[in-house]
Write an enzyme that holds these catalytic residues in place. Structure first.
Site, PDB file in Angstrom:
ATOM      1  N   GLY A 100      -2.261   4.689  -3.545  1.00 31.02           N
ATOM      2  CA  GLY A 100      -2.909   5.993  -3.427  1.00 31.02           C
ATOM      3  C   GLY A 100      -4.059   6.014  -2.438  1.00 31.02           C
ATOM      4  NE  ARG A 134      -1.637   1.623   3.660  1.00 30.34           N
ATOM      5  CZ  ARG A 134      -1.061   2.802   3.899  1.00 30.34           C
ATOM      6  NH1 ARG A 134      -1.303   3.831   3.128  1.00 30.34           N
ATOM      7  NH2 ARG A 134      -0.214   2.944   4.895  1.00 30.34           N
ATOM      8  CG  LEU A 135       2.691   5.056  -1.930  1.00 26.37           C
ATOM      9  CD1 LEU A 135       3.758   5.078  -0.840  1.00 26.37           C
ATOM     10  CD2 LEU A 135       3.331   5.220  -3.289  1.00 26.37           C
ATOM     11  CB  SER A 136      -0.679   7.452   1.739  1.00 27.49           C
ATOM     12  OG  SER A 136      -0.841   6.639   2.850  1.00 27.49           O
ATOM     13  CB  ILE A 137       0.981  10.351  -1.713  1.00 31.36           C
ATOM     14  CG1 ILE A 137       0.338  10.931  -0.457  1.00 31.36           C
ATOM     15  CG2 ILE A 137       1.041  11.391  -2.821  1.00 31.36           C
ATOM     16  CD1 ILE A 137       1.185  11.967   0.219  1.00 31.36           C
TER      17      ILE A 137
END
Length: 165
Positions: free
Chosen positions: A52, A9-12
């Site tokens: 994202g 997972r990656l937020s941005i």
């Protein structure tokens, strides 16, 4: 033999996408976790990626698919780069990592931090990590808000474009 679900997972979203339309960070997480499994001779059932989407969000599509595969027995081991990639919400950490995974017989490993559900200190570590991960989000939000407040006070534009009119 472990049937591994790799979760990334990656937020941005990164600007540099590859052919799979995943960020470079997601690609790095995948490679690291694939290598981890290969070194141990573990079967990878599937790779789940939410690119994202914040770790505070419970309704991430791939996160939900991973949990469904865990509950149905398709996956018995979940591997992540670190706990914050899995979740940054303390109530969700408690619900999933402390309640559901043990009930479903899921082995959880966060590779870079050495977190392993087979470790006797696991419950204490996930609680502490969960608190730190969620606090990080709150502190970052406060810092960004204070910068925006300051810029507004000195008359700087905080929009991505100048106001029209």
């Amino acid at each position: 033999m472990p049937k591994v679900g790799i979760y990334c997972r990656l937020s941005i979203e990164d600007k540099d996408k590859d052919g799979d339309d995943n960020s470079a960070s997601i690609q790095n997480q995948k490679a690291m976790l694939r290598d981890y499994c290969t070194e141990r001779g573990w079967e990878i059932y599937d790779i789940y990626c939410d690119d994202g989407i914040t770790g505070l969000e419970k309704n991430r599509p791939e996160f939900k698919r991973l949990l469904a595969d865990c509950e149905s027995g398709k996956v018995n081991t979940v591997i992540v780069k670190e706990q914050s990639r899995f979740c940054r919400n303390t109530s969700l950490v408690d619900e999933i990592l402390k309640e559901k995974f043990p009930m479903w017989g899921i082995h959880f490993i966060a590779v870079t931090t050495g977190l392993d559900s087979d470790d006797p200190d696991y419950l204490n570590r996930i609680s502490l990590n969960g608190y730190i991960d969620e606090s990080y989000i709150e502190a970052t939000s406060k810092r960004v808000t204070s910068v925006f407040k300051y810029k507004r006070a000195i008359g700087e534009c905080i929009c991505p474009f100048a106001a029209y009119g």
